[in-house]
Design a protein around this motif. Structure first.
Motif, PDB file in Angstrom:
ATOM      1  N   GLY A 148      -1.034   6.431  -4.830  1.00 15.58           N
ATOM      2  CA  GLY A 148      -1.549   6.974  -3.576  1.00 15.58           C
ATOM      3  C   GLY A 148      -2.811   6.275  -3.119  1.00 15.58           C
ATOM      4  N   VAL A 149      -3.704   5.965  -4.048  1.00 13.07           N
ATOM      5  CA  VAL A 149      -4.949   5.269  -3.693  1.00 13.07           C
ATOM      6  C   VAL A 149      -4.651   3.859  -3.208  1.00 13.07           C
ATOM      7  CG1 VAL A 149      -7.077   4.301  -4.646  1.00 13.07           C
ATOM      8  CG2 VAL A 149      -6.419   6.647  -5.187  1.00 13.07           C
ATOM      9  N   ILE A 150      -3.776   3.153  -3.905  1.00  5.60           N
ATOM     10  CA  ILE A 150      -3.420   1.786  -3.499  1.00  5.60           C
ATOM     11  C   ILE A 150      -2.723   1.802  -2.144  1.00  5.60           C
ATOM     12  CG2 ILE A 150      -1.927  -0.170  -4.057  1.00  5.60           C
ATOM     13  CD1 ILE A 150      -2.550   0.455  -7.022  1.00  5.60           C
ATOM     14  N   ARG A 151      -1.832   2.760  -1.922  1.00  7.29           N
ATOM     15  CA  ARG A 151      -1.125   2.854  -0.646  1.00  7.29           C
ATOM     16  C   ARG A 151      -2.098   3.134   0.499  1.00  7.29           C
ATOM     17  NH1 ARG A 151       2.682   7.724  -0.174  1.00  7.29           N
ATOM     18  NH2 ARG A 151       0.641   8.657   0.080  1.00  7.29           N
ATOM     19  N   ASP A 152      -3.062   4.037   0.284  1.00  6.58           N
ATOM     20  CA  ASP A 152      -4.025   4.348   1.330  1.00  6.58           C
ATOM     21  C   ASP A 152      -4.919   3.154   1.644  1.00  6.58           C
ATOM     22  OD1 ASP A 152      -3.029   6.874   1.646  1.00  6.58           O
ATOM     23  OD2 ASP A 152      -4.543   7.833   0.385  1.00  6.58           O
ATOM     24  N   ARG A 153      -5.323   2.401   0.617  1.00  4.63           N
ATOM     25  CA  ARG A 153      -6.155   1.209   0.854  1.00  4.63           C
ATOM     26  C   ARG A 153      -5.375   0.146   1.601  1.00  4.63           C
ATOM     27  NH1 ARG A 153      -9.438   0.594  -4.797  1.00  4.63           N
ATOM     28  NH2 ARG A 153     -10.742   2.427  -4.494  1.00  4.63           N
ATOM     29  N   ARG A 154      -4.099   0.011   1.268  1.00  3.41           N
ATOM     30  CA  ARG A 154      -3.280  -0.986   1.953  1.00  3.41           C
ATOM     31  C   ARG A 154      -3.060  -0.576   3.404  1.00  3.41           C
ATOM     32  NH1 ARG A 154       1.910  -2.502  -1.181  1.00  3.41           N
ATOM     33  NH2 ARG A 154       0.289  -2.996  -2.667  1.00  3.41           N
ATOM     34  N   ARG A 155      -2.878   0.728   3.643  1.00  5.35           N
ATOM     35  CA  ARG A 155      -2.689   1.218   5.009  1.00  5.35           C
ATOM     36  C   ARG A 155      -3.965   1.038   5.822  1.00  5.35           C
ATOM     37  NH1 ARG A 155      -1.162   7.142   5.174  1.00  5.35           N
ATOM     38  NH2 ARG A 155       0.671   6.354   4.129  1.00  5.35           N
ATOM     39  N   ALA A 156      -5.128   1.242   5.195  1.00  8.01           N
ATOM     40  CA  ALA A 156      -6.403   1.092   5.904  1.00  8.01           C
ATOM     41  C   ALA A 156      -6.693  -0.369   6.209  1.00  8.01           C
ATOM     42  CB  ALA A 156      -7.536   1.676   5.061  1.00  8.01           C
ATOM     43  N   ALA A 157      -6.178  -1.283   5.388  1.00  6.27           N
ATOM     44  CA  ALA A 157      -6.433  -2.708   5.611  1.00  6.27           C
ATOM     45  C   ALA A 157      -5.605  -3.250   6.778  1.00  6.27           C
ATOM     46  CB  ALA A 157      -6.104  -3.499   4.352  1.00  6.27           C
TER      47      ALA A 157
END
Length: 90
Positions: free
Chosen positions: A80-89
């Motif tokens: 979830g953390v990796i997915r959110d960071r990728r979405r924010a990028a």
């Protein structure tokens, strides 16, 4: 196009069950869930070390279950953390 800009966790007007299953708890309660995951891993290690293996399959299943629960919970948080960071990028 308006749907592409909409926040997926903004479930205004959705049913209570849809809001409960949306993953919002993972966002708002990451630290307590991480603590539970670490506690599951620690419990699995403690059971593996201190309980004799004379109990047979029940002992092995208890260790495997505790370790699996901890790994799955921590893995889900990390995903979830990796997915959110990728979405924010993006």
């Amino acid at each position: 196009m308006a749907d592409a800009d909409r926040d997926p966790l903004d479930l205004h007007g959705a049913s209570r069950m849809a809001r409960a299953c949306s993953g919002g708890a993972l966002v708002t309660h990451q630290l307590p869930l991480a603590a539970v995951g670490v506690a599951c891993l620690a419990l699995g290690i403690v059971v593996a070390v201190f309980v004799p293996d004379s109990d047979g399959p029940a002992w092995a299943m208890a260790v495997a279950g505790c370790l699996a629960a901890g790994v799955l919970l921590l893995g889900r948080i990390a995903f979830g953390v990796i997915r959110d960071r990728r979405r924010a990028a993006l």
